[in-house]
Design a protein around this motif. Structure first.
Motif, PDB file in Angstrom:
ATOM      1  N   ALA A 171       0.832  -1.202   0.000  1.00 34.68           N
ATOM      2  CA  ALA A 171       0.000   0.000   0.000  1.00 34.68           C
ATOM      3  C   ALA A 171       0.867   1.253   0.000  1.00 34.68           C
ATOM      4  CB  ALA A 171      -0.919  -0.011   1.224  1.00 34.68           C
ATOM      5  N   GLN A 172       1.963   1.214   0.736  1.00 34.63           N
ATOM      6  CA  GLN A 172       2.888   2.350   0.771  1.00 34.63           C
ATOM      7  C   GLN A 172       3.501   2.596  -0.607  1.00 34.63           C
ATOM      8  OE1 GLN A 172       5.713   2.023   3.984  1.00 34.63           O
ATOM      9  NE2 GLN A 172       7.047   3.624   3.162  1.00 34.63           N
ATOM     10  N   HIS A 173       3.860   1.516  -1.302  1.00 32.23           N
ATOM     11  CA  HIS A 173       4.439   1.664  -2.633  1.00 32.23           C
ATOM     12  C   HIS A 173       3.399   2.165  -3.633  1.00 32.23           C
ATOM     13  CE1 HIS A 173       5.915   0.179  -6.610  1.00 32.23           C
ATOM     14  NE2 HIS A 173       6.989   0.807  -6.183  1.00 32.23           N
ATOM     15  N   ASN A 174       2.169   1.683  -3.527  1.00 33.49           N
ATOM     16  CA  ASN A 174       1.111   2.153  -4.416  1.00 33.49           C
ATOM     17  C   ASN A 174       0.868   3.649  -4.243  1.00 33.49           C
ATOM     18  OD1 ASN A 174       0.719  -0.370  -5.531  1.00 33.49           O
ATOM     19  ND2 ASN A 174      -0.978  -0.920  -4.171  1.00 33.49           N
ATOM     20  N   ALA A 175       0.926   4.105  -2.993  1.00 34.16           N
ATOM     21  CA  ALA A 175       0.765   5.536  -2.738  1.00 34.16           C
ATOM     22  C   ALA A 175       1.920   6.330  -3.341  1.00 34.16           C
ATOM     23  CB  ALA A 175       0.676   5.792  -1.237  1.00 34.16           C
ATOM     24  N   LEU A 176       3.122   5.760  -3.275  1.00 34.75           N
ATOM     25  CA  LEU A 176       4.292   6.413  -3.870  1.00 34.75           C
ATOM     26  C   LEU A 176       4.137   6.502  -5.383  1.00 34.75           C
ATOM     27  CD1 LEU A 176       7.175   7.548  -3.609  1.00 34.75           C
ATOM     28  CD2 LEU A 176       8.016   5.186  -3.684  1.00 34.75           C
ATOM     29  N   LEU A 177       3.632   5.439  -6.013  1.00 29.27           N
ATOM     30  CA  LEU A 177       3.410   5.462  -7.456  1.00 29.27           C
ATOM     31  C   LEU A 177       2.410   6.546  -7.846  1.00 29.27           C
ATOM     32  CD1 LEU A 177       3.238   1.674  -8.414  1.00 29.27           C
ATOM     33  CD2 LEU A 177       5.059   3.277  -8.950  1.00 29.27           C
ATOM     34  N   LYS A 178       1.372   6.703  -7.050  1.00 25.45           N
ATOM     35  CA  LYS A 178       0.370   7.727  -7.357  1.00 25.45           C
ATOM     36  C   LYS A 178       0.985   9.122  -7.261  1.00 25.45           C
ATOM     37  CE  LYS A 178      -3.726   5.100  -6.029  1.00 25.45           C
ATOM     38  NZ  LYS A 178      -4.906   5.019  -5.124  1.00 25.45           N
ATOM     39  N   THR A 179       1.816   9.309  -6.251  1.00 29.58           N
ATOM     40  CA  THR A 179       2.482  10.607  -6.096  1.00 29.58           C
ATOM     41  C   THR A 179       3.402  10.888  -7.273  1.00 29.58           C
ATOM     42  OG1 THR A 179       2.443  10.335  -3.703  1.00 29.58           O
ATOM     43  CG2 THR A 179       3.937  11.991  -4.558  1.00 29.58           C
ATOM     44  N   PHE A 180       4.079   9.834  -7.746  1.00 35.18           N
ATOM     45  CA  PHE A 180       4.982  10.000  -8.874  1.00 35.18           C
ATOM     46  C   PHE A 180       4.228  10.203 -10.179  1.00 35.18           C
ATOM     47  CE2 PHE A 180       7.860   7.850 -12.067  1.00 35.18           C
ATOM     48  CZ  PHE A 180       8.737   8.912 -12.176  1.00 35.18           C
ATOM     49  N   GLY A 181       2.997   9.681 -10.236  1.00 34.12           N
ATOM     50  CA  GLY A 181       2.188   9.869 -11.432  1.00 34.12           C
ATOM     51  C   GLY A 181       2.170   8.664 -12.347  1.00 34.12           C
ATOM     52  N   ILE A 182       2.493   7.473 -11.820  1.00 36.43           N
ATOM     53  CA  ILE A 182       2.475   6.270 -12.644  1.00 36.43           C
ATOM     54  C   ILE A 182       1.036   5.846 -12.928  1.00 36.43           C
ATOM     55  CG2 ILE A 182       3.172   3.845 -12.764  1.00 36.43           C
ATOM     56  CD1 ILE A 182       5.408   5.963 -12.979  1.00 36.43           C
ATOM     57  N   THR A 183       0.127   6.129 -11.993  1.00 37.41           N
ATOM     58  CA  THR A 183      -1.264   5.765 -12.194  1.00 37.41           C
ATOM     59  C   THR A 183      -2.057   6.976 -12.652  1.00 37.41           C
ATOM     60  OG1 THR A 183      -1.913   6.262  -9.924  1.00 37.41           O
ATOM     61  CG2 THR A 183      -1.072   4.057 -10.352  1.00 37.41           C
ATOM     62  N   ALA A 184      -3.220   6.723 -13.230  1.00 35.61           N
ATOM     63  CA  ALA A 184      -4.017   7.804 -13.803  1.00 35.61           C
ATOM     64  C   ALA A 184      -4.581   8.735 -12.738  1.00 35.61           C
ATOM     65  CB  ALA A 184      -5.162   7.215 -14.624  1.00 35.61           C
ATOM     66  N   SER A 185      -4.667   8.281 -11.495  1.00 38.27           N
ATOM     67  CA  SER A 185      -5.331   9.070 -10.461  1.00 38.27           C
ATOM     68  C   SER A 185      -4.424  10.071  -9.768  1.00 38.27           C
ATOM     69  CB  SER A 185      -5.931   8.135  -9.400  1.00 38.27           C
ATOM     70  OG  SER A 185      -4.915   7.366  -8.799  1.00 38.27           O
ATOM     71  N   GLY A 186      -3.134  10.087 -10.102  1.00 29.23           N
ATOM     72  CA  GLY A 186      -2.231  10.986  -9.399  1.00 29.23           C
ATOM     73  C   GLY A 186      -1.433  11.874 -10.323  1.00 29.23           C
ATOM     74  N   GLY A 187      -0.954  13.006  -9.790  1.00 30.26           N
ATOM     75  CA  GLY A 187      -0.052  13.864 -10.548  1.00 30.26           C
ATOM     76  C   GLY A 187       1.375  13.589 -10.133  1.00 30.26           C
ATOM     77  N   ARG A 188       2.322  13.956 -10.997  1.00 31.15           N
ATOM     78  CA  ARG A 188       3.715  13.689 -10.688  1.00 31.15           C
ATOM     79  C   ARG A 188       4.240  14.778  -9.771  1.00 31.15           C
ATOM     80  NH1 ARG A 188       6.704  14.339 -15.274  1.00 31.15           N
ATOM     81  NH2 ARG A 188       5.362  12.798 -16.258  1.00 31.15           N
ATOM     82  N   ASP A 189       4.149  14.531  -8.452  1.00 34.08           N
ATOM     83  CA  ASP A 189       4.567  15.519  -7.466  1.00 34.08           C
ATOM     84  C   ASP A 189       6.010  15.323  -7.020  1.00 34.08           C
ATOM     85  OD1 ASP A 189       2.041  16.661  -7.514  1.00 34.08           O
ATOM     86  OD2 ASP A 189       1.295  15.325  -5.940  1.00 34.08           O
ATOM     87  N   ILE A 190       6.626  14.217  -7.432  1.00 35.16           N
ATOM     88  CA  ILE A 190       8.022  13.975  -7.101  1.00 35.16           C
ATOM     89  C   ILE A 190       8.768  13.575  -8.369  1.00 35.16           C
ATOM     90  CG2 ILE A 190       7.535  13.279  -4.716  1.00 35.16           C
ATOM     91  CD1 ILE A 190       7.846  10.371  -5.584  1.00 35.16           C
TER      92      ILE A 190
END
Length: 225
Positions: A171-190
Motif C-alpha cells: 500500500a505504501q508503494h502504491n501511494a508512492l506510485l500515485k504521487t509520482f504519477g504512474i497511475t491515472a489518479s495521481g499527478g507527478r509531485d516527485i
C-alpha cells in the motif's frame, strides 16, 4: 519439531531437495523490472513514463517474461542449496555433525500468494536470498552439536505477521506510485530520482524487518526447545 520441512513451494523438502516455488522472481544481480506492457500502451500512463525518463525497451523498465523469471528463480534456488550444503560442511568440520535446513522468514505462502508479485516485481526481492533465510536444525543431534534452534517446519503466527507487513508495504508503494504519477489518479509531485530513492528506502525497510524477525524467531524457538 524435527519432521521434514516445507521450504518455498508446495512440496516437502530436505536440504538436498529444495523445492521451486509456484511463482518465479527476478534475479538479485539484475535490475528491477517495474512496468507491465499494458502500462506502456495506456495513452495516459505511457507518456508519463517516457517524460519521466523511463523507456519501454529498457530491460529495467519492463516485467520480464515468465520463462526469464523461471530461469532466474531456478538460479536463486540453486544458490540456496549450495549455501545450505556449504553451511553444513563448515559446521560439521567445527562440531563433528550438522544437518541444517533453511527457514524462510517471508515464507512460500506469501510469495505464492496475491502479494508475492509486489515483492519480486516491484521490490526486486527473492525469498531464497540470504536476507530472508535462517539455517535451523533438522534433527535433535544438530541442535545438540551445533546449538542451532530446531526447524519448526511452519510458523502460522510469523506468516500472519509478515503478511500484514507485506500488505502495508505494498500500500505504501502504491501511494508512492500515485504521487509520482504512474497511475491515472495521481499527478507527478516527485521526481524520478526521489521515487527511486523512496523505493530503495522501502526495500531496505523490508530487508531490515526480515533481519529483525530472524533474531526474534531464533529466540522464541530456543526458549521453547
Amino acid at each position: 519439531m524435527f519432521e521434514r520441512r516445507v521450504v518455498f513451494g508446495k512440496k516437502q523438502a530436505t536440504s538436498g531437495d529444495l523445492t521451486e516455488p509456484l511463482r518465479p522472481a527476478p534475479g538479485a544481480d539484475g535490475a528491477a523490472p517495474t512496468f507491465h506492457k499494458r502500462q506502456w500502451e495506456d495513452p495516459r500512463i505511457g507518456p508519463m513514463l517516457r517524460d519521466a525518463g523511463f523507456a519501454p525497451d529498457d530491460a529495467a523498465s519492463i516485467v520480464p517474461t515468465a520463462d526469464n523469471r523461471l530461469a532466474v528463480f531456478a538460479a536463486a534456488n540453486q544458490r540456496l542449496q549450495e549455501r545450505t550444503e556449504s553451511f553444513n560442511r563448515d559446521m560439521t568440520a567445527r562440531h563433528g555433525y550438522c544437518h541444517a535446513l533453511p527457514f524462510l522468514v517471508i515464507d512460500h505462502k506469501i510469495w505464492d500468494g496475491p502479494h508475492g508479485a509486489f515483492l519480486y516485481t516491484q521490490m526486486d526481492l527473492i525469498g531464497y536470498d540470504e536476507w530472508n533465510v535462517i539455517m535451523l536444525a533438522e534433527d535433535p543431534q544438530t541442535t545438540e552439536a551445533c546449538g542451532l534452534a530446531g526447524h519448526p517446519g511452519f510458523l502460522p503466527a510469523v506468516t500472519q505477521l509478515m503478511t500484514e507487513h507485506v500488505i502495508a508495504w505494498e500500500a505504501q508503494h502504491n501511494a508512492l506510485l500515485k504521487t509520482f504519477g504512474i497511475t491515472a489518479s495521481g499527478g507527478r509531485d516527485i521526481s524520478r530520482e526521489q521515487y527511486e530513492m523512496e523505493k530503495d528506502t522501502l526495500r531496505r525497510e523490508i530487508i531490515d524487518k526480515a533481519g529483525w524477525m530472524k533474531l526474534r524467531i531464533i529466540d522464541d524457538l530456543l526458549r521453547k526447545s
